[in-house]
Structure formats: C-alpha cells, structure tokens
Design a protein around this motif. Sequence first.
Motif, PDB file in Angstrom:
ATOM      1  N   ILE A 199       0.841  -1.202   0.000  1.00 25.76           N
ATOM      2  CA  ILE A 199       0.000   0.000   0.000  1.00 25.76           C
ATOM      3  C   ILE A 199       0.874   1.250   0.000  1.00 25.76           C
ATOM      4  O   ILE A 199       0.622   2.205  -0.744  1.00 25.76           O
ATOM      5  N   GLU A 203       0.786   3.580  -3.361  1.00 25.05           N
ATOM      6  CA  GLU A 203       0.291   4.949  -3.233  1.00 25.05           C
ATOM      7  C   GLU A 203       1.295   5.955  -3.791  1.00 25.05           C
ATOM      8  O   GLU A 203       0.927   6.947  -4.409  1.00 25.05           O
ATOM      9  N   ARG A 210      -7.090   5.530  -5.980  1.00 24.18           N
ATOM     10  CA  ARG A 210      -7.473   4.789  -4.792  1.00 24.18           C
ATOM     11  C   ARG A 210      -8.886   4.218  -4.923  1.00 24.18           C
ATOM     12  O   ARG A 210      -9.758   4.828  -5.537  1.00 24.18           O
ATOM     13  N   PHE A 214     -11.030   2.771   1.176  1.00 27.15           N
ATOM     14  CA  PHE A 214      -9.666   2.302   0.941  1.00 27.15           C
ATOM     15  C   PHE A 214      -9.126   1.392   2.042  1.00 27.15           C
ATOM     16  O   PHE A 214      -8.458   0.394   1.779  1.00 27.15           O
ATOM     17  N   GLY A 215      -9.423   1.701   3.299  1.00 22.65           N
ATOM     18  CA  GLY A 215      -8.863   0.934   4.399  1.00 22.65           C
ATOM     19  C   GLY A 215      -9.647  -0.320   4.761  1.00 22.65           C
ATOM     20  O   GLY A 215      -9.267  -1.040   5.691  1.00 22.65           O
ATOM     21  N   ASP A 217     -11.122  -4.020   5.030  1.00 26.19           N
ATOM     22  CA  ASP A 217     -10.602  -5.379   4.918  1.00 26.19           C
ATOM     23  C   ASP A 217     -11.669  -6.348   4.379  1.00 26.19           C
ATOM     24  O   ASP A 217     -11.425  -7.542   4.264  1.00 26.19           O
ATOM     25  N   TYR A 229      -8.646  -2.281   0.179  1.00 20.82           N
ATOM     26  CA  TYR A 229      -7.255  -2.247  -0.279  1.00 20.82           C
ATOM     27  C   TYR A 229      -6.876  -3.438  -1.158  1.00 20.82           C
ATOM     28  O   TYR A 229      -5.973  -3.327  -1.989  1.00 20.82           O
ATOM     29  N   ARG A 230      -7.539  -4.587  -1.012  1.00 23.62           N
ATOM     30  CA  ARG A 230      -7.163  -5.734  -1.851  1.00 23.62           C
ATOM     31  C   ARG A 230      -7.479  -5.501  -3.331  1.00 23.62           C
ATOM     32  O   ARG A 230      -6.605  -5.742  -4.191  1.00 23.62           O
ATOM     33  N   TYR A 232      -7.605  -2.715  -4.775  1.00 24.20           N
ATOM     34  CA  TYR A 232      -6.643  -1.686  -5.188  1.00 24.20           C
ATOM     35  C   TYR A 232      -5.297  -2.329  -5.545  1.00 24.20           C
ATOM     36  O   TYR A 232      -4.724  -2.071  -6.611  1.00 24.20           O
ATOM     37  N   ILE A 275      -2.621   1.792   8.357  1.00 21.99           N
ATOM     38  CA  ILE A 275      -3.389   2.120   7.150  1.00 21.99           C
ATOM     39  C   ILE A 275      -4.269   3.342   7.385  1.00 21.99           C
ATOM     40  O   ILE A 275      -4.583   4.081   6.447  1.00 21.99           O
ATOM     41  N   TYR A 278      -2.085   5.961   6.277  1.00 23.94           N
ATOM     42  CA  TYR A 278      -1.910   5.967   4.830  1.00 23.94           C
ATOM     43  C   TYR A 278      -3.103   6.599   4.129  1.00 23.94           C
ATOM     44  O   TYR A 278      -2.962   7.183   3.046  1.00 23.94           O
ATOM     45  N   LYS A 279      -4.285   6.496   4.731  1.00 19.16           N
ATOM     46  CA  LYS A 279      -5.471   7.124   4.143  1.00 19.16           C
ATOM     47  C   LYS A 279      -5.312   8.644   4.116  1.00 19.16           C
ATOM     48  O   LYS A 279      -5.957   9.331   3.346  1.00 19.16           O
TER      49      LYS A 279
END
Length: 619
Positions: A199, A203, A210, A214-215, A217, A229-230, A232, A275, A278-279
């Motif tokens: 990630i 990014e 994105r 995004f975050g 699971d 995220y997968r 992505y 994460i 990261y967002k």
Amino acid sequence: MLTIITPFSCQNKNSYLYERMKKFIDTSFISEDIKRIIVDFNSNPLISKKLKDRAAISGIEYIELERYGELFSIGKCRNQGAKLAKSEYIMFQDVDLFSSVSIYESILDRLREREYFNDVELIPCLYLTKEFCQEFDEVDNSSFEAKIKKAYLENDSSIIEMYAPSSSCLLINRKFYLCSGGVSEEFIGHGYEDFDLHIRLCEQANKFYRTHDFGSDEYSYDSLEYRGYRPYLSMFGRQLMNDGIYFCHHWHPKSVGSDYQKRNKINKEIFSRRISEYKKSIFNCKPLVDLSAENSILLVDKSKDYKEISQLIPFLGNCEVQELGNFTDENDFIDYVKCKKIKTVYSYLKTSDWGAGLRTNDAIIYHIRESSLSNALVIDGDLNPHESLTFNSHEWSYEIDESKRFEIGDYIFSVLEEIKKPISIPNENNNHIYVGDINTKSLSFESILDFIEVRYPSISTVYINQAFEFDADYSFKIKTLDASDLTLMLTAEVIINNNDKENLIALMANKLVVTTEDKYYSVTGLSENLLNFINNDEYVIAGFDASVRDSLFYYLVNSVCSFYEHSIVDGDKKKILKNINIPQKINVKLSWRNKPYPVNSRYYDFFRHYFESKRAIKK
C-alpha cells in the motif's frame, strides 16, 4: 539488471522447507541479467552451511543474518537483501514460488521498457493444489506450464486452489524501494507486512486511483467492487497476468500453531493503525541505506532536519546520519571518520558551527545546500560556489550544440514564465537602474551613484534595495525599496547586484549584470565587475552573449544541480528529487509518474460495472 531476493529460515532437516530450498537452489534461473540472493534469518548453522555450499555451486549469493533466538522476520530478510543487491531492480520470490524461464525473460523485457522511477508491479500468483503438486513433483515439470495456463483459464479447482492477482513478488526499482524504507520491521512473524509495504509503495507509484473505502478489509481480490485495499493492490498485478507473467505457489502444510503464525493477530492490529495514516497520505518511514556502496556519513544539525532530503540517503552509499552535537569538536569527528573508515562526508548544516568549515584528509567532503536556481540543491565540495572548482568557467565555457540550446531554452522559458505570473510590468518609462544587494565594504553607495552619473547620464531613476543616507545631488531620482523587486530588476537598463539568485534570473532574461565582487559567472558576455569601470575610465562593457548564457545554464542544470518538487509528508516539507547530481560521483535522472491512469482506460475494465453503476446512481 535484476536481483531476486529470497528470505529463508529452517531449524530442522526434516522440515519441508529444507528440501524445498535445495530444489529451489538447483532449479532457480540465473543469467547475466538476473542474480539471486538468499537471506537466511536464523537457520540451524549446519543447515545454513550445507545450503550455502550448494548455493555457491549454482552461482547464488547466500547471506546469513544469524539472528538466533529471534522470531523469523521476512521483512528484515528482504530489506537486507535489497540493501546488499547491486542491480537497478529487485524482486522478491519466496522459496515456495516458481516459474518458467520464459516468464523470467518476459520480466526482463518489461523492465527494459520501464519509464518511471516510482513504478511498482506485484506479480500474480496461482496457488496449486496438493494433489497437483504431488503429480508435478514426480515428473519433468517443464511439460506442466501449458496445463497450468489452461487450468487458470478454465478455473479448474483440481489444479488451482486460488488465484491472487497480486502477491509478495514485488518488482521495483531498488533505489525507490530503499527510499520508501522497505518492509516495516514493526511487523514480526507472519501476516500483513506485505499489505503494509505494498500500500505504501503503490500509493507513491501514482499509477491507479485509490479504491473507495480504501482501508476496508472486507473486499477480496476477486471482488467486482472497486472498494477496499485488496482490489486496489490487484490493479498492480492484473495486467501482468494478462501478459502471461505470473508465479506458481507450491502447496505446503500450514504451521498454524507456530509462534510465527500466532503473530498474525498482533500484526493485523499494527496494520490497522498504519493504514489509517496511509489514508491521509502519511508515509513517514526512514530510508534504507545502500550496503553495496562505500561507507559515508550525513552530518546534520538535528535528526529531523534531514527529513526533507531523506530521498537522498540511498544514493549516498552506506550512509549513517549523525547530529553535529554528537561530537565535541572537529577533532572528535575526524577521529570517528578514521575509526569507521568513512570515505565520504555529506554535510547538511544550517549553523555556522565548526562543521561548516570541516576539513579532513581521510574523506571527501560534500556540502549540501540550496542552489541559486529555484527548487534545486547543490552538493559540492565547497560551500562557496565562487571559489569552487565545480563552478569554474573552465567547466562550462564552451559552445553547446543546437539541440542542447533548444533544451536549455525551454528550461529558461519555463522559469521566466513562472516568475512573471505574480508580477506586472509598470506603465511608467523603464529608464532606470536597479541596485540590489552589494558589498559596501569594497565599494560605497556614493561610488556607485557617481559611476552611474558619469556613465549613464540619461537615466531617470535608480532603485536601491537598501536604505542609506547620502548628501550629494544627482541628475536622477533615487528610490529605496523595502525588498527585492523582480519587476524593476527585469525591466532595468542596468542591474548592479551581488545576489546570485537574482542575477541568474536576470541572465535568463538576457540582462548583463554588474557586480562589485568576482562571481563564477563573471565572464565576458554575462557579468562585469564594477571595479573595472571605476578604476579605468576607458573600460568598455561588452554586450550580452546569449550563447555563453546557454552554456552556463546547460552545465548548471545537467551537471551541477539536483532539482526537486515539494511534497508535504506528515506535516513536514519533503523534497521529491527529479535528478541527483554529485559532481565527479553521481548523475542520475529520476522520472516520476505523477498522474494515475484515467478511470476510462482499459486497466479498470475488471471493475467497469462498478463504475458504471456508480455513474448511474449519480444521474
């Protein structure tokens, strides 16, 4: 060109890992363009010796970390391999992954066509079933490639247990990986370290937009919704699968009860926290050093001060960062340099302490400072460019060809256009002289005004960027400025200035400049020293020479300066370097992708229904 890095740890000769690694070593493809490094974290020393000897026969480098008593860290292995590799690109391949020779050749072809420094690709993986792998091991596996491809297309679950559009097989520029900080060593044992790394890298690759949520699971790799995220990460592997580039995963029993596996839950909590950062586009990771290069040191005032140039670290060699305050004086530092056998010292000091005048016979010293050109650094052996051999006119005072003149002409035009955006040209008559920063110790303002009175009798106004008192009357008006005024400078008939940044802008605008001290650009056709006029009434100023100007700027842009763009990371300003110039040492250009593929491109076709439905809802 490419180094393939394989992490490993095995404590028991009866483990499937030992046999798997022996076969991996014997069958792994290597060539002139593909090298391999196996990084052994903490295997039983007897196992390590046997495998190391076997690897040597196959031409594979085998590194032992000897981290006995520690829980296996795949991240530390990968990072160490990346730091030790000598190739432009690296790839990760676990011991249970394999592929055909043709796929390795396709990977090399792909790398030869790469355009961007920050490109990232995650090679897909086909997880084979236990039954197929048993059959696979008993015969010549070269005949199975077509069978595996067919099973993938037909979704044959008797052969392929699972398809992952992206995997841990990361294909990346080695220096970009080092710049990113690599796998976070906060993760220990099994789980989520790959998600975290991928990630962060994807990014920064600016390749795809994105996903929504995004975050999350909740969405699997094969989800048709562009969410989480997968899906992505899958975008960074789907095109490779279309092009026939993939790895196969050899089935093996899962060690669910091991301490290595038990870390999964803890790692997931770490990942969830990271994460969320990261967002917000926060990627605050320390860069990794290049262990394949000579020892060096970066000397800074405070550790936080080097964050803005952290991208430089992997290009500076096996570079450690030290604060100036860690040494009592210059002699203490020089002793440290000798002891550590440091070959190069990079100084990024903003104070005028002893470090500014540092000298040592045991290492080459480079000073990192802002250039007089906008958005550029200079890394040079001398703090003063006017005394530096790098800037000496012998290095650049030669005719350049037409293509280079066009190239530097585009640069000059773009800089001037950017400068002119916020300023306007005055309506009044521009019959004036601009006096910027000058050294009044060598020449007084009165001397300059007297010179203007004699040499430029038709001048109406003199603008001076410094306040001063004078008694004499002059034929022209004198106006003082509170600050530099580029409009007045660029429209002046004559510019008298010692400010390098302003003078370079003036030279770009075809203005010959007059200084009161010698500069590296004090050559005929660009700049004159005012003392030459004052000491010689018959001295005639030469006209401006654009060809000399072009030679100077072509040299500065292509051989001296390291240009950057600013980016805000975790609230700190960071320099994203577009090229790195260290005279007599490094000259590399870094082409960055800065805009993702548009959503209407074919890359997003797997999720096309999702995008169309979103568009329909908006309507």
